[in-house]
Scaffold this active site. Structure first.
Site, PDB file in Angstrom:
ATOM      1  N   GLU A  99      -4.258  -4.184   1.255  1.00  0.00           N
ATOM      2  CA  GLU A  99      -3.704  -5.104   2.244  1.00  0.00           C
ATOM      3  C   GLU A  99      -4.272  -4.837   3.629  1.00  0.00           C
ATOM      4  O   GLU A  99      -4.619  -3.710   3.950  1.00  0.00           O
ATOM      5  CB  GLU A  99      -2.187  -4.888   2.345  1.00  0.00           C
ATOM      6  CG  GLU A  99      -1.464  -5.147   1.065  1.00  0.00           C
ATOM      7  CD  GLU A  99      -0.003  -4.702   1.123  1.00  0.00           C
ATOM      8  OE1 GLU A  99       0.602  -4.762   2.205  1.00  0.00           O
ATOM      9  OE2 GLU A  99       0.510  -4.301   0.073  1.00  0.00           O
ATOM     10  N   CYS A 112      -4.770  -4.023  11.103  1.00  0.00           N
ATOM     11  CA  CYS A 112      -4.330  -2.797  10.443  1.00  0.00           C
ATOM     12  C   CYS A 112      -4.982  -2.792   9.061  1.00  0.00           C
ATOM     13  O   CYS A 112      -4.786  -3.718   8.283  1.00  0.00           O
ATOM     14  CB  CYS A 112      -2.812  -2.822  10.319  1.00  0.00           C
ATOM     15  SG  CYS A 112      -2.162  -1.455   9.352  1.00  0.00           S
ATOM     16  N   CYS A 119      -1.986   6.084  -2.553  1.00  0.00           N
ATOM     17  CA  CYS A 119      -1.974   7.275  -1.699  1.00  0.00           C
ATOM     18  C   CYS A 119      -1.433   8.452  -2.500  1.00  0.00           C
ATOM     19  O   CYS A 119      -0.577   8.288  -3.357  1.00  0.00           O
ATOM     20  CB  CYS A 119      -1.076   7.009  -0.482  1.00  0.00           C
ATOM     21  SG  CYS A 119      -1.097   8.333   0.738  1.00  0.00           S
ATOM     22  N   CYS A 123       4.936  10.661   0.661  1.00  0.00           N
ATOM     23  CA  CYS A 123       6.049  10.507   1.619  1.00  0.00           C
ATOM     24  C   CYS A 123       7.126   9.634   0.962  1.00  0.00           C
ATOM     25  O   CYS A 123       6.811   8.560   0.439  1.00  0.00           O
ATOM     26  CB  CYS A 123       5.566   9.843   2.905  1.00  0.00           C
ATOM     27  SG  CYS A 123       4.247  10.753   3.711  1.00  0.00           S
ATOM     28  N   CYS A 126       7.799   5.733   1.781  1.00  0.00           N
ATOM     29  CA  CYS A 126       6.620   4.866   1.937  1.00  0.00           C
ATOM     30  C   CYS A 126       6.267   4.144   0.643  1.00  0.00           C
ATOM     31  O   CYS A 126       6.075   4.764  -0.405  1.00  0.00           O
ATOM     32  CB  CYS A 126       5.444   5.708   2.413  1.00  0.00           C
ATOM     33  SG  CYS A 126       3.936   4.758   2.605  1.00  0.00           S
ATOM     34  N   GLY A 166      -2.881   4.252   2.294  1.00  0.00           N
ATOM     35  CA  GLY A 166      -3.783   5.392   2.163  1.00  0.00           C
ATOM     36  C   GLY A 166      -3.697   6.374   3.309  1.00  0.00           C
ATOM     37  O   GLY A 166      -3.121   6.097   4.354  1.00  0.00           O
ATOM     38  N   GLU A 167      -4.275   7.538   3.085  1.00  0.00           N
ATOM     39  CA  GLU A 167      -4.316   8.594   4.104  1.00  0.00           C
ATOM     40  C   GLU A 167      -5.786   8.722   4.541  1.00  0.00           C
ATOM     41  O   GLU A 167      -6.618   9.254   3.796  1.00  0.00           O
ATOM     42  CB  GLU A 167      -3.781   9.900   3.503  1.00  0.00           C
ATOM     43  CG  GLU A 167      -4.046  11.164   4.300  1.00  0.00           C
ATOM     44  CD  GLU A 167      -3.672  11.069   5.785  1.00  0.00           C
ATOM     45  OE1 GLU A 167      -2.558  10.629   6.113  1.00  0.00           O
ATOM     46  OE2 GLU A 167      -4.518  11.437   6.623  1.00  0.00           O
ATOM     47  N   SER A 198      -4.217   7.052  11.917  1.00  0.00           N
ATOM     48  CA  SER A 198      -2.913   7.667  11.686  1.00  0.00           C
ATOM     49  C   SER A 198      -2.975   8.622  10.497  1.00  0.00           C
ATOM     50  O   SER A 198      -3.535   8.290   9.454  1.00  0.00           O
ATOM     51  CB  SER A 198      -1.901   6.547  11.413  1.00  0.00           C
ATOM     52  OG  SER A 198      -0.623   7.087  11.202  1.00  0.00           O
ATOM     53  N   SER A 221       1.967  11.063  12.015  1.00  0.00           N
ATOM     54  CA  SER A 221       3.238  10.644  11.428  1.00  0.00           C
ATOM     55  C   SER A 221       4.131  11.872  11.341  1.00  0.00           C
ATOM     56  O   SER A 221       4.042  12.647  10.397  1.00  0.00           O
ATOM     57  CB  SER A 221       2.992  10.057  10.036  1.00  0.00           C
ATOM     58  OG  SER A 221       2.186   8.914  10.157  1.00  0.00           O
ATOM     59  N   LEU A 222       4.965  12.048  12.351  1.00  0.00           N
ATOM     60  CA  LEU A 222       5.775  13.273  12.426  1.00  0.00           C
ATOM     61  C   LEU A 222       7.096  13.091  11.666  1.00  0.00           C
ATOM     62  O   LEU A 222       7.386  13.813  10.730  1.00  0.00           O
ATOM     63  CB  LEU A 222       6.014  13.625  13.901  1.00  0.00           C
ATOM     64  CG  LEU A 222       6.692  14.959  14.172  1.00  0.00           C
ATOM     65  CD1 LEU A 222       5.883  16.123  13.639  1.00  0.00           C
ATOM     66  CD2 LEU A 222       6.938  15.144  15.671  1.00  0.00           C
ATOM     67  N   HIS A 223       7.896  12.136  12.094  1.00  0.00           N
ATOM     68  CA  HIS A 223       9.095  11.677  11.379  1.00  0.00           C
ATOM     69  C   HIS A 223      10.223  12.686  11.219  1.00  0.00           C
ATOM     70  O   HIS A 223      11.285  12.348  10.689  1.00  0.00           O
ATOM     71  CB  HIS A 223       8.762  11.120   9.983  1.00  0.00           C
ATOM     72  CG  HIS A 223       7.722  10.044   9.962  1.00  0.00           C
ATOM     73  ND1 HIS A 223       7.581   9.117  10.958  1.00  0.00           N
ATOM     74  CD2 HIS A 223       6.773   9.734   9.041  1.00  0.00           C
ATOM     75  CE1 HIS A 223       6.583   8.292  10.660  1.00  0.00           C
ATOM     76  NE2 HIS A 223       6.070   8.644   9.515  1.00  0.00           N
ATOM     77  N   ASN A 297      11.453   0.931   7.665  1.00  0.00           N
ATOM     78  CA  ASN A 297      11.458  -0.296   6.867  1.00  0.00           C
ATOM     79  C   ASN A 297      12.096  -0.005   5.538  1.00  0.00           C
ATOM     80  O   ASN A 297      11.723   0.959   4.872  1.00  0.00           O
ATOM     81  CB  ASN A 297      10.011  -0.737   6.587  1.00  0.00           C
ATOM     82  CG  ASN A 297       9.442  -1.501   7.735  1.00  0.00           C
ATOM     83  OD1 ASN A 297       9.988  -2.507   8.169  1.00  0.00           O
ATOM     84  ND2 ASN A 297       8.329  -1.012   8.253  1.00  0.00           N
ATOM     85  N   CYS A 339       3.476  -1.745   5.505  1.00  0.00           N
ATOM     86  CA  CYS A 339       2.403  -1.377   4.585  1.00  0.00           C
ATOM     87  C   CYS A 339       2.844  -1.186   3.143  1.00  0.00           C
ATOM     88  O   CYS A 339       3.905  -0.674   2.860  1.00  0.00           O
ATOM     89  CB  CYS A 339       1.699  -0.126   5.085  1.00  0.00           C
ATOM     90  SG  CYS A 339       2.752   1.306   5.196  1.00  0.00           S
TER      91      CYS A 339
HETATM   92  N1  SAH Z   1      -1.283   7.950   5.705  1.00  0.00           N
HETATM   93  C1  SAH Z   1      -1.291   7.672   7.101  1.00  0.00           C
HETATM   94  C2  SAH Z   1      -1.404   6.213   7.469  1.00  0.00           C
HETATM   95  C3  SAH Z   1      -0.678   5.187   6.659  1.00  0.00           C
HETATM   96  S1  SAH Z   1       1.014   4.811   6.898  1.00  0.00           S
HETATM   97  C4  SAH Z   1      -0.077   8.294   7.759  1.00  0.00           C
HETATM   98  O1  SAH Z   1       0.745   8.860   7.079  1.00  0.00           O
HETATM   99  O2  SAH Z   1       0.006   8.258   8.981  1.00  0.00           O
HETATM  100  C5  SAH Z   1       1.206   4.171   8.511  1.00  0.00           C
HETATM  101  C6  SAH Z   1       2.538   4.580   9.134  1.00  0.00           C
HETATM  102  O3  SAH Z   1       3.645   3.903   8.531  1.00  0.00           O
HETATM  103  C7  SAH Z   1       2.817   6.073   9.001  1.00  0.00           C
HETATM  104  O4  SAH Z   1       3.328   6.549  10.215  1.00  0.00           O
HETATM  105  C8  SAH Z   1       3.878   6.074   7.928  1.00  0.00           C
HETATM  106  O5  SAH Z   1       4.600   7.266   7.918  1.00  0.00           O
HETATM  107  C9  SAH Z   1       4.673   4.838   8.276  1.00  0.00           C
HETATM  108  N2  SAH Z   1       5.561   4.334   7.233  1.00  0.00           N
HETATM  109  C10 SAH Z   1       5.385   4.339   5.914  1.00  0.00           C
HETATM  110  N3  SAH Z   1       6.451   3.806   5.275  1.00  0.00           N
HETATM  111  C11 SAH Z   1       7.321   3.448   6.237  1.00  0.00           C
HETATM  112  C12 SAH Z   1       8.614   2.845   6.226  1.00  0.00           C
HETATM  113  N4  SAH Z   1       9.224   2.515   5.079  1.00  0.00           N
HETATM  114  N5  SAH Z   1       9.213   2.603   7.416  1.00  0.00           N
HETATM  115  C13 SAH Z   1       8.599   2.938   8.578  1.00  0.00           C
HETATM  116  N6  SAH Z   1       7.381   3.516   8.654  1.00  0.00           N
HETATM  117  C14 SAH Z   1       6.755   3.777   7.501  1.00  0.00           C
END
Ligand code: SAH
Length: 348
Positions: A99, A112, A119, A123, A126, A166-167, A198, A221-223, A297, A339
């Site tokens: 996508e 994007c 991937c 996570c 995701c 993807g990463e 990212s 992507s810290l979270h 999301n 995504c």
């Molecule tokens: N693999 C890379 C890039 C792809 S994801 C990474 O981890 O950064 C792009 C961003 O969307 C990342 O910050 C990821 O953590 C976030 N993301 C994935 N699923 C999500 C969700 N359900 N809600 C909000 N952000 C999300």
């Protein structure tokens, strides 16, 4: 990068300008032929050798024997009614899907893109990771996500974010080659100042990237704010913990002078408390960086929820603690632009 298909033909869109010159002069052609060819591929962006009308029919036939010129098929195209966000589901030459999302900002049009089919990172919030990993995308395929969207939409794409499926740092060599092609002044000529990459935090690769000094923006992507919390939602943290990650980020900034952006997907009851804000302030206080809060999301496998209101509340907590944070604008909410969601609907 020289990549051959199953018939031994070289993937022409993945070749750098110098590699293309070498390949073409090795056929006994003059160097300016290679320049013409590069222009057809990366400026006019045609999808077949036949359309390269200033090259002889004989030369085009020879090219067709030795090289493959890939293209992506648009399976679905969704346009948002609320903003001008456009989402594409592409079929790759081998039948896999990825996508890309085209977004309008005040400063221009940004795409994007995906960097892998699926991937491996796991996570747990995701959608891109749940169906598992199939393969890396080639430099040509990442470029084609952009070229195809630009051709189809008629919009001039001026920026790119590597935040789709993807990463990117798990597909390091192909991504670096793609960035080189994307920014080549004889081709698409996109400034890497308009590109963000990212990552979930592959520390050795962040350090390698710092050495290249490319000028792009690194997003992390810290979270989460402590190892227990982060490891429970992001398995990569068991390999590279928060302390190592933040150290690599500080070294990246010291080396490149580029401000890092931290992504923080807010999840109600998981990472939105005043204690989390305190921990974040302890981690990032005094470091020149930016924090992007994204209300998580919803995906159907998890009960995670959040809202703009919670995100605003958390932002205030961070500001009170002296951190620089914004709440990410939500684009394309009506077309499921987040995504991984479209590919999953389609493939499963
Ligand atoms: N693999 C890379 C890039 C792809 S994801 C990474 O981890 O950064 C792009 C961003 O969307 C990342 O910050 C990821 O953590 C976030 N993301 C994935 N699923 C999500 C969700 N359900 N809600 C909000 N952000 C999300």
């Amino acid at each position: 990068m020289i990549i051959k298909d199953e018939n031994g033909r070289v993937d022409i869109l993945s070749l750098s300008y110098d590699e293309l010159c070498e390949q073409i002069t090795a056929l006994g052609e003059k160097k300016f032929r290679a320049s013409q060819l590069y222009e057809w591929l990366h400026v006019k962006r045609v999808d077949s050798f036949d359309k390269m009308t200033n090259l002889s029919a004989q030369f085009r036939a020879r090219l067709d024997e030795l090289f493959c010129l890939k293209s992506l098929f648009i399976v679905k195209r969704l346009e948002s009614c609320t903003d001008n966000t456009l989402k594409y589901l592409y079929r790759l030459p081998d039948g896999n899907h990825v996508e890309a999302v085209v977004m309008e900002y005040n400063h221009g049009t940004t795409i994007c893109i995906s960097t892998q089919v699926g991937c491996k990172m796991g996570c747990n919030f995701c959608a891109s990771t749940i169906a598992g990993f199939r393969r890396d995308l080639l430099p040509s395929e990442m470029l084609l996500e952009i070229y195809t969207a630009q051709r189809d939409s008629g919009r001039k794409i001026t920026g790119a974010v590597l935040m789709g499926i993807g990463e990117p740092l798990d597909n390091y060599d192909n991504v670096i080659c793609f960035l080189d092609l994307l920014s080549n002044d004889k081709g698409m000529n996109m400034s890497l100042r308009h590109v963000s990459l990212s990552t979930c935090g592959l520390v050795p690769r962040i350090r390698e990237l710092a050495e290249l000094g490319l000028g792009l923006t690194l997003s992390i992507s810290l979270h989460a704010t402590n190892d227990e919390m982060r490891s429970s939602i992001m398995p990569v943290n068991k390999k590279y913990n928060i302390t190592e990650l933040i150290k690599a980020c500080k070294d990246y900034f010291a080396k490149t002078g580029r401000r890092i952006s931290f992504e923080y997907a807010l999840i109600d009851g998981v990472n939105d408390s005043p204690e989390s804000a305190d921990e974040l302030a302890a981690l990032l206080g005094g470091f020149v960086c930016h924090i992007n809060i994204i209300p998580v999301n919803k995906i159907k496998e998890r009960n995670y929820t959040s809202s703009r209101k919670s995100a605003q509340r958390f932002r205030s907590m961070l500001e009170e603690r002296g951190l620089n944070a914004t709440v990410r604008r939500t684009l394309g909410a009506d077309i499921n632009a987040a995504c991984g969601q479209l590919r999953r609907e389609y493939e499963i």
